[in-house]
Design an enzyme around this catalytic site. Structure first.
Site, mmCIF file in Angstrom:
data_model
loop_
_atom_site.group_PDB
_atom_site.id
_atom_site.type_symbol
_atom_site.label_atom_id
_atom_site.label_comp_id
_atom_site.label_asym_id
_atom_site.label_seq_id
_atom_site.Cartn_x
_atom_site.Cartn_y
_atom_site.Cartn_z
ATOM 1 C CG ASP A 70 -1.836 -0.971 1.342
ATOM 2 O OD1 ASP A 70 -3.026 -0.891 0.946
ATOM 3 O OD2 ASP A 70 -1.493 -2.310 1.841
ATOM 4 N NE ARG A 78 1.309 -0.212 4.087
ATOM 5 C CZ ARG A 78 0.409 0.042 5.106
ATOM 6 N NH1 ARG A 78 0.486 0.739 5.958
ATOM 7 N NH2 ARG A 78 -0.613 -0.547 4.946
ATOM 8 N NE ARG A 139 -5.927 5.425 3.236
ATOM 9 C CZ ARG A 139 -6.437 4.428 3.424
ATOM 10 N NH1 ARG A 139 -7.140 4.260 4.528
ATOM 11 N NH2 ARG A 139 -6.306 3.166 2.572
ATOM 12 C CE LYS A 169 -6.086 1.480 -0.948
ATOM 13 N NZ LYS A 169 -4.960 0.839 -0.469
ATOM 14 C CG HIS A 170 -11.619 0.372 0.486
ATOM 15 N ND1 HIS A 170 -11.005 1.777 0.677
ATOM 16 C CD2 HIS A 170 -10.566 -0.567 0.905
ATOM 17 C CE1 HIS A 170 -10.002 1.686 1.200
ATOM 18 N NE2 HIS A 170 -9.260 0.429 1.562
ATOM 19 C CG HIS A 182 -8.297 -1.231 9.528
ATOM 20 N ND1 HIS A 182 -8.626 -0.089 8.680
ATOM 21 C CD2 HIS A 182 -7.241 -1.670 8.889
ATOM 22 C CE1 HIS A 182 -7.852 0.142 7.600
ATOM 23 N NE2 HIS A 182 -6.990 -1.004 7.757
ATOM 24 C CG ASP A 247 -9.586 -3.954 3.032
ATOM 25 O OD1 ASP A 247 -8.388 -4.172 3.285
ATOM 26 O OD2 ASP A 247 -10.170 -3.016 3.207
#
Length: 337
Positions: A70, A78, A139, A169-170, A182, A247
């Site tokens: 990601d 990352r 994002r 996504k998503h 999450h 996901d």
């Protein structure tokens, strides 16, 4: 269980060197996180390149292994330890529009290709809503579905010009949710808002482009999240195509479903890959669940996954290019100013 069934799983690992990655499960892909990256800016990138190269040699000789990360920039980066702070997708779009989105897509693709990645789980086409606490924030490029599609299209043009595949996504869109998937299962109740959120997917989805399905309940999914409901994946009534992936199957949004049911529903929904990214226990439970399914159902997912992976760039097998990497990092830092 058919011998290749575990190929439906794209798994996370807890290692920075291939020698420390267990070999019992042969996955179809590996998903890397910040935990896999040695933060040393000099030795870390070469070490990451060696990890990906060695895993390709181990598991990707017949069909390329999906090597995914990601790397959106902004709050989900990352590569932060090596490149520093970079702008969010919304800031890029607001400040520099298509040109900026395309340039940043290409930048990320060039860097990921140098490391050996062939998939970037980006961009988001969820609609911006200003609702806090969902983990989405900036994002997302825009609240307008046309602009969201334009921003994502430009980003994908840049990214995929480097040989690195993107991922929408998503699906069917998390804009308007109030809970972070999450942690728990969010819900959308307004059919008109959902249809509006589908517009960027309708514009950009293709049978050979990854589309990640979110854990979100809609008026049409009953008690299931969209990710486990065939009517929101391969059997969606909107005619939206996709190379479908879930996901992360360890997220709270699907946590209320026992692993055998979770895996069965995901396979039945039509995914070519199930992301299981966080714990060895979840990986073991997923593989055990696959063993209980009819071989023909799992084989269909395996073959779909292999067909998609054959479209991935072949790993170069060349030594890490330190000079090219350093030049790339300098360009990222300059662009971020």
């Amino acid at each position: 269980m058919i011998p290749s069934a575990a190929e439906t799983i794209w798994m996370g690992v807890h290692a920075r060197d291939a020698a420390d990655v267990p070999g019992e499960t042969v996955p179809g892909g590996v998903v890397m996180f910040a935990r896999n990256l040695d933060p040393d800016p000099v030795t870390g990138p070469a070490r990451c390149h060696a990890l990906l190269r060695d895993l390709q040699l181990r598991w990707g000789r017949e069909v390329p292994l999906a090597m995914a990360i990601d790397q959106e920039g902004g709050p989900v980066s990352r590569l932060l330890c090596w490149v520093g702070e970079t702008p969010s997708f919304r800031r890029i779009w607001t400040v520099s529009g298509r040109e900026g989105a395309r340039a940043w897509g290409r930048l990320w693709g060039e860097g990921l290709a140098l490391l050996g990645f062939n998939i970037d789980f980006a961009p988001l086409v969820d609609l911006h809503d200003g609702i806090p606490g969902t983990g989405l924030g900036d994002r997302r490029a825009s609240a307008d579905p046309v602009e969201a599609a334009q921003a994502a299209e430009a980003f994908l043009e840049g990214l995929e010009s480097t040989g690195v595949k993107g991922c929408l996504k998503h699906f069917p869109g998390l804009g308007g949710t109030k809970v972070d998937s999450h942690r728990a299962l969010p819900e959308l109740s307004d059919p008109e808002a959902i249809l509006r959120a589908l517009e960027p997917f309708r514009a950009l989805a293709r049978p050979d482009r990854l589309t990640m399905v979110g854990h979100v309940r809609t008026p049409w999914s009953g008690d299931l999240p969209a990710s486990l409901h065939r009517g929101h994946v391969a059997g969606n009534p909107w005619g939206i195509p996709g190379a479908w992936v879930t996901d992360d199957m360890e997220m709270g949004g699907v946590g209320g479903f026992p692993w055998p049911e979770r895996i069965r529903l995901a396979i039945e929904a039509g995914h070519l890959a199930l992301l299981v990214c966080q714990t060895p226990e979840a990986l073991e439970a997923s593989v055990a669940a696959l063993r209980t399914l009819p071989p023909e159902a799992v084989e269909a997912a395996v073959q779909a996954g292999r067909a998609y992976r054959r479209t991935l760039a072949e790993p170069a097998g060349t030594p890490f290019d330190q000079r090219a990497w350093e030049a790339w990092v300098a360009r990222v830092r300059q662009a971020a100013v």
